[in-house]
Design a protein around this motif. Structure first.
Motif, PDB file in Angstrom:
ATOM      1  N   HIS A 478      60.633  25.863  85.469  1.00 34.61           N
ATOM      2  CA  HIS A 478      62.051  25.630  85.747  1.00 34.61           C
ATOM      3  C   HIS A 478      62.174  24.632  86.899  1.00 34.61           C
ATOM      4  O   HIS A 478      61.627  24.873  87.987  1.00 34.61           O
ATOM      5  CB  HIS A 478      62.770  26.934  86.119  1.00 34.61           C
ATOM      6  CG  HIS A 478      62.782  27.938  85.022  1.00 34.61           C
ATOM      7  ND1 HIS A 478      62.760  29.298  85.254  1.00 34.61           N
ATOM      8  CD2 HIS A 478      62.801  27.801  83.671  1.00 34.61           C
ATOM      9  CE1 HIS A 478      62.763  29.952  84.104  1.00 34.61           C
ATOM     10  NE2 HIS A 478      62.785  29.059  83.128  1.00 34.61           N
ATOM     11  N   PRO A 479      62.896  23.526  86.714  1.00 30.50           N
ATOM     12  CA  PRO A 479      63.061  22.554  87.794  1.00 30.50           C
ATOM     13  C   PRO A 479      63.730  23.174  89.015  1.00 30.50           C
ATOM     14  O   PRO A 479      64.600  24.042  88.891  1.00 30.50           O
ATOM     15  CB  PRO A 479      63.945  21.471  87.174  1.00 30.50           C
ATOM     16  CG  PRO A 479      63.753  21.614  85.698  1.00 30.50           C
ATOM     17  CD  PRO A 479      63.540  23.077  85.460  1.00 30.50           C
ATOM     18  N   VAL A 480      63.306  22.726  90.193  1.00 29.89           N
ATOM     19  CA  VAL A 480      63.852  23.224  91.452  1.00 29.89           C
ATOM     20  C   VAL A 480      64.616  22.092  92.128  1.00 29.89           C
ATOM     21  O   VAL A 480      64.087  20.983  92.282  1.00 29.89           O
ATOM     22  CB  VAL A 480      62.733  23.730  92.377  1.00 29.89           C
ATOM     23  CG1 VAL A 480      63.276  24.055  93.754  1.00 29.89           C
ATOM     24  CG2 VAL A 480      62.069  24.955  91.783  1.00 29.89           C
ATOM     25  N   VAL A 481      65.858  22.357  92.545  1.00 26.76           N
ATOM     26  CA  VAL A 481      66.659  21.315  93.181  1.00 26.76           C
ATOM     27  C   VAL A 481      67.080  21.694  94.598  1.00 26.76           C
ATOM     28  O   VAL A 481      67.652  20.874  95.312  1.00 26.76           O
ATOM     29  CB  VAL A 481      67.923  20.992  92.338  1.00 26.76           C
ATOM     30  CG1 VAL A 481      67.521  20.417  90.980  1.00 26.76           C
ATOM     31  CG2 VAL A 481      68.780  22.237  92.159  1.00 26.76           C
ATOM     32  N   SER A 482      66.812  22.939  95.016  1.00 20.73           N
ATOM     33  CA  SER A 482      67.197  23.352  96.367  1.00 20.73           C
ATOM     34  C   SER A 482      66.271  24.455  96.842  1.00 20.73           C
ATOM     35  O   SER A 482      65.616  25.141  96.044  1.00 20.73           O
ATOM     36  CB  SER A 482      68.648  23.846  96.395  1.00 20.73           C
ATOM     37  OG  SER A 482      68.766  25.071  95.692  1.00 20.73           O
TER      38      SER A 482
END
Length: 524
Positions: A478-482
């Motif tokens: 799952h991409p992480v943005v924060s």
């Protein structure tokens, strides 16, 4: 720790035994005394007959035959290069301080100006330090082409080659390839003894190999015997993940000065070029490594033909498929190469390759691991069309693309596996990718994720080779943005279950499996 094997760390005198001591031992063993006089020593047992030791005699004869065939093609390489003057300046400064008033001790009056400082304190111009190095090489053609290591001839202003018949000849540098640590030099001669190429892809652990070279720089034309300990060893250097691996590991003794020497099989064919050892002492400790002839031959042929090497590249970073990460990618077998990162506008990107894809075939041939794929791709001529068989979320697909050309500032197919078991808590803290953080860590503006702020020693994060400054791009695919999302994703992971992180580090991305402690899920 890796050691390039042309770094000389030994002294020949330490191995010497006074001749008189040997004589005394022989006399003592040959007789004994008592009050009645001198008596003859007990009779020695008769030597074993040939039938009893026929297998060992046959083995010795075979090894002798191979050594006799290969040794004439082995050369000693002596290099003169211009090194840094820092060491020289430091010594002069120390001597000046010891002498008082900036003068060197022991010089007659009026001579100091010629050795550093004159009467008015003038410094003489510093000259580049001249360094001398010793390595090995192997003749690959009767007209004088010789293969050695790049690190043997790096910075050379003069190269001299000593042939087996003791002739010393000047050598010309034909070309080097820093990526593979190979170089080709040439002497002006004809009808020289040369070695035949062998096929390193056919090597198996346990096979007999011989290593040739000049250990410690003193013992020219030495030969040692051992076995192939392992094949397809990954690149141990952390400075550049783009360097291809595929190394042959052997227990045939390789020591400083053996760099560039030949590793041959039982037929006397060249299967590798000795290049480094892994040792805490700097000398051989049972683990020597050679560049396989599969890479050596392709590289040297290009160097001889054009003077340079054009490496193919895909524009990806990879991990090997392992038993611990296979389930995250819906894989039944722990084979193949996981795409960890795709460089924008690269051949891989243009062909539609994505992070998380698993490459399991190259031109219809099974891909065992990332290292094998990396070696194969780096040998391809730029512009070559290849076919990749991939698994995307467990579904097979086929992609066709043209291999690009590797440049120093571009990404080549690299194998970024981290090794070793990890146990315990995560043990890390993360921070947002602010503009200041991006600038400090040289993080591309388009990259999304969170920066690792700190790593607790001996934690699972530490044991997974995570370090401050690394960037976490994904958690469990799952991409992480924060930072908040990362914490939530990590906390949502079932107690005691492994986490799969996609981590950007030192210009490349790789997947890392973390084993958190089931009893401690409250913190990172």
């Amino acid at each position: 720790m890796s050691f390039e094997t042309n770094k000389l760390v030994g002294k020949a005198g330490r191995l010497a035994v006074p001749a008189g001591a040997a004589v005394a031992l022989v006399l003592t063993a040959g007789m004994f005394f008592h009050h009645n006089g001198v008596h003859a020593a007990m009779a020695s047992p008769a030597p074993m007959d040939d039938n009893s030791v026929s297998s060992l005699v046959a083995l010795d004869s075979a090894v002798e035959a191979v050594a006799a065939r290969v040794t004439p093609a082995v050369v000693n390489v002596a290099v003169t290069s211009r090194g840094s003057s820092e060491h020289e300046v430091g010594e002069e400064q120390e001597q000046g301080q010891e002498g008082g008033q900036g003068q060197i001790q022991g010089l007659p009056p009026g001579f100091a100006q010629f050795f550093g400082q004159g009467p008015q304190g003038m410094q003489r111009p510093q000259q580049p330090q001249i360094e001398h190095g010793i390595g090995s090489g192997i003749i690959i053609s009767p007209d004088g082409y010789i293969v050695t290591n790049n690190h043997v001839v790096d910075g050379a202003v003069q190269i001299k080659v000593t042939l087996h018949d003791r002739r010393v000849m000047n050598a010309k540098l034909i070309g080097v390839d820093k990526l593979t640590d190979l170089a080709v030099i040439k002497v002006d001669a004809k009808d020289l003894p040369s070695i035949a190429w062998g096929d390193s892809t056919k090597l198996k652990p346990g096979q007999t190999v011989l290593a040739f070279g000049s250990p410690f720089g003193y013992f020219q034309f030495s030969v040692t015997r051992g076995i192939v300990s392992a094949v397809d060893r990954p690149n141990p250097y952390r400075d550049d993940p783009r360097k291809p691996g595929g190394y042959i590991q052997t227990d045939a003794a390789i020591n400083p000065g053996n760099s560039g020497g030949a590793l041959v099989n039982a037929r006397g064919e060249l299967v590798g070029i000795n290049t480094f050892i892994i040792s805490n002492s700097g000398s051989f400790a049972g683990a020597g490594f050679a560049i396989p002839s599969q890479i050596v031959r392709a590289t040297t042929e290009q160097l001889i033909k054009t003077g340079s090497v054009h490496h193919g590249y895909l524009g990806i970073s990879m991990n090997d498929v392992t038993p611990e990460n296979a389930s995250f990618f819906n894989l039944k077998e722990a084979t193949g190469a996981i795409v960890a990162q795709v460089t924008p506008d690269s051949p891989a990107s243009q062909a539609g390759l994505k992070s998380g894809d698993v490459i399991d075939e190259l031109n219809g041939q099974k891909v065992v691991n990332g290292g094998a794929l990396q070696v194969a791709v780096s040998e391809d001529t730029p512009g070559t069309q290849i076919t990749l068989g991939i698994l995307r979320n467990g579904s097979p697909q086929t992609l066709t693309l043209k291999v690009g050309e590797f440049h120093k500032d571009a990404e080549v197919a690299s194998n970024g596996d981290s090794a070793g078991p990890q146990k315990g808590k995560l043990g890390l803290a993360v921070a947002e990718l602010t503009p200041d953080v991006r600038q400090q860590l040289h993080i591309p503006s388009e990259m999304k994720g969170v920066a690792i702020q700190s790593v607790r020693p001996a934690s699972p994060a530490d044991e997974a080779s995570l370090a401050p400054g690394d960037v976490i791009l994904e958690v469990n695919r799952h991409p992480v943005v924060s930072a908040e999302q990362f914490v939530n994703e990590a906390h949502a992971n079932p107690a005691g279950k492994d986490l799969l992180l996609l981590v950007w580090s030192q210009g490349g991305a790789s997947y890392r499996v973390i084993h958190p402690d089931a009893g401690n899920q409250s913190g990172m």
